[in-house]
Design an enzyme around this catalytic site. Structure first.
Site, PDB file in Angstrom:
ATOM      1  N   ALA A 119      -1.112  26.472 -23.398  1.00  0.00           N
ATOM      2  CA  ALA A 119       0.122  25.981 -24.012  1.00  0.00           C
ATOM      3  C   ALA A 119       0.056  24.467 -24.195  1.00  0.00           C
ATOM      4  O   ALA A 119       0.599  23.930 -25.170  1.00  0.00           O
ATOM      5  CB  ALA A 119       1.316  26.363 -23.149  1.00  0.00           C
ATOM      6  N   GLU A 130      18.598  34.723 -25.809  1.00  0.00           N
ATOM      7  CA  GLU A 130      17.276  35.098 -26.332  1.00  0.00           C
ATOM      8  C   GLU A 130      17.352  36.478 -26.971  1.00  0.00           C
ATOM      9  O   GLU A 130      17.974  37.392 -26.454  1.00  0.00           O
ATOM     10  CB  GLU A 130      16.231  35.121 -25.221  1.00  0.00           C
ATOM     11  CG  GLU A 130      14.840  35.536 -25.730  1.00  0.00           C
ATOM     12  CD  GLU A 130      13.794  35.546 -24.635  1.00  0.00           C
ATOM     13  OE1 GLU A 130      13.357  34.445 -24.233  1.00  0.00           O
ATOM     14  OE2 GLU A 130      13.427  36.646 -24.182  1.00  0.00           O
TER      15      GLU A 130
END
Length: 628
Positions: free
Chosen positions: A131, A21
């Site tokens: 989400a 990431e």
């Protein structure tokens, strides 16, 4: 390629996948440094990388730019974070559109944190609240184009600690279209394994990717663990507390602790590890080395082709490139980014696409004047110049103006010959040794599917004094197996090729496939590369003050010398291309420019007028056809 498919392949093979990431830096220099680091970390072989999204899309433009760079230029499969927080539907649509155009096929759908100036999170009018809403929207709008990741919380999240509620929400997100799960960071591996078992018991069958935070320093370790409310095992506290003021010792001990946790995860049947790198490489690389997932020097990824593929939307089928940009991958991608289609299979009519202009971003010489002078010094003689090239070949320098990366392992086979040429004032830009049937699994020359064999012709590209090129062309002509293209900055071009079509210099033979010819030499691309090559040299000269000896020297070479490429079409020959240069050299390498006199076996070379006239082995007509 969808991340869920990559994870399924890893599970089937029994080999753990790992990923990285990155987050958008705050400064332009930080962005460039991160791009360079992403480029280097590509060779560790991550299955994918992801790029974070600022709260409310505060850095959305940079996130999209990073996704495009990683996917298209670096050739990394990329997953873009996308959050609901303070995000209007229009902003979400724009982000998804940018990801689509970049060739990105993976989205991590998150609710996200509230902006720092907002005490309590709330959905904006016309936006998304959860989400789950974002997952449903992406799936409805893009069908199966995007693999959709969702977040998992083995230790709870800021505003919800009830695991029953969190598990129900996770199941809803997966049922709505989530195809893989990435967890928050943790250090309690027992709790994680129990959480995975519960997910499976609840009917959640998609791949689970645990979030791993390597240990950089003791202070950062505590700050991040406490910030995420992670439980720290007592064993870790006892191991790190006594050495907390020694950063090197903390990294070394932390490497072992994190690696041990990863082994437990893998033993539990979870064959994926997602590293929160914090835009740094060393601690992550140390853990991967400890796990034997990369070698101590870093393991390059298995190559589908001899050069790094772009994963841009329109470039996934591209499998042919000119050899000239072998050491400037990013520049080639930039100069061809506006092409509607890219060569694949047969090269076809190579004259149809136009190469982009040299003033496009990323094509010129990188670095500031001060940085480049620090790297390459202040050459005042041709020997100084040749020493720079020799130092590059000896790995004392990591770059040249014409090479973005260090010399490769492939060059070891001809390293001594290249050094010898440069010490004689013949400045080599690009090269490759001949290869006659190396296995596609060969660690140096191999590429392509298993069970195949790869071949390549010897290739050499160099800058050469105009007083030597007539003799060199004579020698090339006498071989009857070699072809060349030569050109100076002003455009005086010569070749003995009878066609401007492609000449394959690498090819591979694989079970059940046609012969693949991914690297070529051809006229129109060489003329495009010529402009870039001389521009790079001029940029190097301009790093030095006007009127300085260094600037005059480099300008003299750029304005007077020839760029020539030579292909030995007899791929069985290992030394023939170097035998051409026997006795050729530039004398008085330490003297002034006017004192540099090339010799051929100790004698003066043929006059340059023979080259500028109707020299018998040249074929100016080929260049005229291309230029017209």
């Amino acid at each position: 390629m969808h991340i869920s498919k990559k994870l399924a392949e890893a599970h089937a093979s029994g080999t753990p996948a790992f990923s990285f990431e990155f987050f958008p830096p705050k400064t332009s220099q930080g962005v460039q440094n991160l791009y360079d680091r992403m480029d280097r970390m590509h060779d560790l072989g991550p299955s994918f990388v992801d790029v974070t999204w600022g709260a409310g899309g505060s850095q959305s433009h940079l996130t999209c730019e990073m996704v495009h760079f990683a996917q298209t230029v670096v050739g990394l499969e990329t997953c873009m974070h996308l959050t609901c927080t303070d995000m209007a539907k229009e902003k979400v649509d724009n982000a998804l559109s940018e990801a689509y155009k970049a060739g990105c096929t993976n989205i991590l759908a998150l609710r996200g944190d509230p902006p720092r100036d907002t005490e309590k999170w709330q959905a904006i009018e016309g936006g998304f609240r959860y989400a789950l809403d974002l997952v449903k929207y992406i799936r409805a709008k893009y069908d199966d184009h995007f693999d959709i990741g969702v977040a998992g919380y083995p230790e709870g999240c800021d505003d919800q600690k009830d695991q029953d509620i969190l598990m129900a929400h996770l199941k809803e997100k997966v049922d709505a279209g989530g195809t893989f799960i990435v967890t928050q960071m943790f250090y309690d591996v027992d709790n994680f394994c129990a959480w995975v078992d519960r997910c499976r018991a609840e009917g959640i069958t998609v791949p689970i990717v645990p979030g791993i935070m390597p240990i950089q320093t003791h202070a950062a370790f505590l700050r991040r663990a406490n910030g995420m409310h992670c439980k720290i095992p007592q064993k870790w506290i006892d191991a790190l507390e006594p050495i907390k003021n020694d950063d090197a010792a903390v990294r070394e001990v932390g490497k072992g602790l994190v690696a041990e946790m990863c082994r437990r995860i893998i033993e539990h049947g979870v064959l994926a590890l997602h590293f929160y790198t914090m835009n740094l490489a060393q601690s992550t690389k140390m853990v991967l080395e400890e796990l034997d997932l990369v070698s101590r020097g870093g393991t390059p990824t298995k190559k589908a082709l001899p050069w790094r593929q772009s994963l841009g939307l329109s470039r996934r089928e591209e499998d042919v490139r000119p050899v000239f940009w072998k050491n400037r991958h990013k520049s080639y991608v930039a100069r061809t980014q506006d092409w509607d289609e890219f060569p694949n299979g047969r090269w076809g009519d190579s004259r149809s696409p136009a190469f982009g202009e040299l003033d496009a971003y990323g094509i010129g010489l990188k670095g500031t004047n001060e940085q480049n002078i620090k790297t390459w010094g202040k050459p005042e003689s041709l020997r100084d110049i040749s020493d720079i090239f020799v130092r590059f070949l000896q790995n004392d320098l990591k770059t040249l103006p014409w090479s973005e990366a260090p010399v490769t392992d492939e060059a070891q086979a001809i390293k001594n010959e290249l050094i010898d040429l440069n010490r004689r004032g013949l400045l080599t830009i690009t090269s490759q040794p001949s290869v006659n049937g190396a296995k596609s699994s060969d660690p140096v020359h191999g590429w392509g599917p298993p069970g195949g064999y790869v071949y390549q012709k010897a290739y050499l590209e160099l800058l050469i004094s105009p007083a030597l090129i007539t003799e060199l062309i004579d020698r090339i002509d006498r071989t009857q197996t070699m072809t060349f293209h030569a050109v100076d900055k002003a455009g005086d071009a010569r070749t003995n090729s009878n066609s401007d079509g492609p000449n394959a210099v690498t090819w591979g033979v694989f079970p059940g496939k046609e012969i693949v010819q991914p690297t070529i030499v051809e006229t129109v691309s060489f003329l495009a590369w010529k402009d870039e090559a001389f521009r790079l040299g001029t940029d190097w000269a301009n790093c030095h003050p006007a009127g300085s000896p260094s600037r005059k020297l480099i300008d003299y070479i750029m304005n007077n010398w020839y760029l020539i490429n030579i292909v030995d079409n007899d791929f069985h020959s290992t030394r023939g291309i170097f035998d051409l240069f026997e006795g050729l050299q530039v004398n008085n390498l330490d003297g002034p420019l006017e004192g540099i006199e090339p010799t051929v076996n100790g004698h003066s070379p043929k006059p340059i007028t023979e080259l500028n006239g109707n020299h018998k082995v040249t074929n100016a007509k080929v260049f005229e056809e291309v230029l017209n």
